[in-house]
Design an enzyme around this catalytic site. Structure first.
Site, PDB file in Angstrom:
ATOM      1  N   SER A 238       0.971  -1.469  -0.011  1.00  0.00           N
ATOM      2  CA  SER A 238       0.284  -0.209  -0.170  1.00  0.00           C
ATOM      3  C   SER A 238       0.572   1.200  -0.200  1.00  0.00           C
ATOM      4  O   SER A 238       2.031   0.959   0.115  1.00  0.00           O
ATOM      5  CB  SER A 238      -1.039   0.002   1.378  1.00  0.00           C
ATOM      6  OG  SER A 238       0.102   0.507   2.736  1.00  0.00           O
ATOM      7  N   LYS A 239       0.054   2.618  -0.190  1.00  0.00           N
ATOM      8  CA  LYS A 239       0.881   3.658  -0.122  1.00  0.00           C
ATOM      9  C   LYS A 239       1.832   3.596   1.028  1.00  0.00           C
ATOM     10  O   LYS A 239       3.082   4.557   0.723  1.00  0.00           O
ATOM     11  CB  LYS A 239       0.440   4.792  -0.546  1.00  0.00           C
ATOM     12  CG  LYS A 239      -1.086   4.602  -0.960  1.00  0.00           C
ATOM     13  CD  LYS A 239      -1.892   3.883  -0.063  1.00  0.00           C
ATOM     14  CE  LYS A 239      -3.153   3.399  -0.710  1.00  0.00           C
ATOM     15  NZ  LYS A 239      -3.662   2.242   0.252  1.00  0.00           N
TER      16      LYS A 239
END
Length: 486
Positions: A253-254
């Site tokens: 994820s980010k």
RNA sequence: GGUCCCAUCGUCUAGUGGUUAGGACACCGGCCUCUCACGUCGGGAACGCGGGUUCGACUCCCGCUGGGAUCACCA
């Protein structure tokens, strides 16, 4: 039957590389089989969907060269344009008693979940509204519309007995007890269909033959299959790809840093490298590591897809990028490097032929285009800064005469004859005159010309730099030696 | 917690009952050399555990352990 696969990102953020890998595999499978690859935009969530995200998705795929046969800009491939169809299908389900209105509020549902959790029961919807509306009334129920006071939701009446079998092309057979599937909401109280419903209807309407997606969707699959059945369609084949994890073993994820396609593009990566990296994460073809697009398409199949999640390894991607840096045609590198030079506000003191020569001396020393431009600064800029430590070590008074002599040699080379061979001959004469080894002269010259102690071969550097700039820098270094002495 | 998925070097993987368990990234060392790289040669490094099945299991079955995903009026 022709293969039809799709990639259905939702325009609610950047195009993530874990996500785009699923799209890539769907693309490769379609291309391998001479089928069609469809791009569909899942934008039912109008609150979170943005024009910017849509543009980024389209631009990212184009940059990667993942082309679609059907999809944007064709308006039919946006879910937001298909609401009438979703309404029609939901009404059909209502009439047939396969769906029902649920009057529970979000707050009530939330309380129920918490309560179930406390009692350690499963947190799914308990079906309390399932039989609240008499069968005879069901056909008269309208779809939700808050302004008209119909702020209920529509739930799918999922079968409570039996099993649903997913024969996955990658994972094999997974059997689900229907009793485990709760009645999911297919229409929200604001009149918007939910993902699981819209997706199924789209996949059915657009005649998808294979659904290729991340295995985080596997638990959804039996529900979606039941909706297919209820709507009177046969479910497609499924291929659930293992996830891409971050270095900590959690879903990528980010927060793991650079994860979007744009991020890698801006970091100076080649689309070939990103694609090559992604295709080898979860798929293999013997010991082969380097794949052209044509090879990926030729060899790709689900049989050689792994079943277990893979950890994203930025270093291997970097190595692949380096591989393409070394092997892509110079003309291509010339084209690609320009925006990066521009971004630094630099100008290019030569034509494309000159750029090619410059890049040729640098390409096996830079792993990304950003690094390439960094290294190139002494070629690109007229003024260079000399590292103090390098100057102190190599630009000593003793070397000044040799630098001056070399400047004279270089200056005397005819411009038509200005190449590595003549430069090397000039070096040889200076070396001979001062009884020096090449190593004793090359480093001071390197510092004088590049400002540092690391660079391509000294003859190459001079050849690319050109006679006048070389002489000027040599003379400047010579006086720097003298000044330091006094 | 329920359900589902997964399990070979640190990482990506090859392997489909009999192999000195192969390759790649990363790491370490030699060579090359005007620096740094490139290149090249070599090195360390893995079948989670326990039961079966079998003449023989990394490969097949079961259990355990471990990891992951998912349980929204998000997609």
């Amino acid at each position: 039957m022709t293969v039809r696969t799709r990639y259905a990102p939702s325009p609610t953020g950047a195009l993530h590389i874990g996500n785009v890998r699923s799209g890539l595999f769907a693309y490769l499978f379609a291309r391998h089989n001479g089928g069609a690859f469809i791009l569909r935009i899942d934008d039912t969530d109008r609150e979170r969907s943005t024009r910017e995200s849509l543009d980024e998705i389209l631009e990212s795929l184009t940059w990667l060269g993942v082309d679609w046969d059907e999809g944007p800009p064709d308006a039919r491939y946006f879910q937001s344009n298909r609401f009438d169809r979703y309404r029609e299908a939901a009404l059909q389900l209502l009439r047939e008693g396969k769906a029902y209105p649920c009057y529970c509020t979000a707050a009530e549902l939330d309380a129920m979940r918490k309560q179930a959790e406390r009692e350690r029961r499963k947190p799914g919807y308990d079906g309390r509204c399932r039989d609240r509306t008499p069968p005879a009334e069901l056909a008269k129920i309208d779809l939700p519309d808050k302004r008209a006071g119909r702020d209920y939701t529509i739930r799918f009446r999922s079968p409570r007995e039996g099993i649903t079998v997913v024969d996955d092309l990658i994972k094999g057979r997974a059997v689900f007890e229907n009793a485990e599937l709760d009645d999911l909401i297919i229409f929200r109280s604001d009149g918007v269909p939910t993902y699981n419903f819209a997706t199924v209807l789209d996949d059915a309407d657009f005649k998808m033959t294979h659904i290729v997606r991340g295995d985080d969707h596997l638990p959804n699959t039996p529900r979606q299959m039941q909706i297919f059945y209820a709507l009177g369609f046969e479910p497609p084949a499924y291929a659930h790809l293992p996830m891409v994890m971050g270095p900590d073993g959690q879903k990528l994820s980010k927060r793991h840093g650079a994860t979007s396609v744009f991020a890698y593009r801006d970091l100076g990566y080649f689309p070939e490298a990103l694609l090559n990296y992604l295709v080898r994460l979860g798929w293999s073809h013997g010991d082969q590591e380097i794949f052209s697009r044509a090879e990926m398409i030729e060899y790709f199949d689900f049989a050689n897809c792994g079943k277990s999640a893979g950890i994203f390894n930025a270093e291997k991607l970097l190595w692949l990028n380096f591989h393409y840096m070394k092997s892509l045609p110079l003309a291509r590198l010339v084209r690609d490097i320009k925006p990066f030079v521009a971004r630094r506000g630099g100008t290019i003191p030569g034509d494309d032929a000159w750029l090619e020569k410059m890049i040729a001396t640098l390409r096996e020393r830079a792993k990304t285009l950003v690094e390439l431009v960094d290294f190139a600064s002494f070629y690109l800029n007229d003024e260079i800064a000399i590292e103090p430590k390098a100057a102190a070590k190599f630009l000593k008074p003793e070397i000044a005469p040799a630098l001056a002599a070399l400047a004279g040699e270089i200056a005397s080379i005819d411009s038509a004859d200005f190449a590595e061979a003549s430069i090397q001959a000039g070096f040889a004469r200076v070396l001979d005159r001062f009884a020096m080894k090449l190593g004793q002269l090359a480093q001071p010259v390197r510092v004088a010309l590049t400002g540092g102690t690391v660079s391509p071969g000294i003859y190459e550097v001079i050849a690319v730099l050109g006679r006048d700039r070389t002489v000027r820098r040599l003379r400047a270094a010579e006086s720097a030696c003298t000044v330091a002495a006094s």
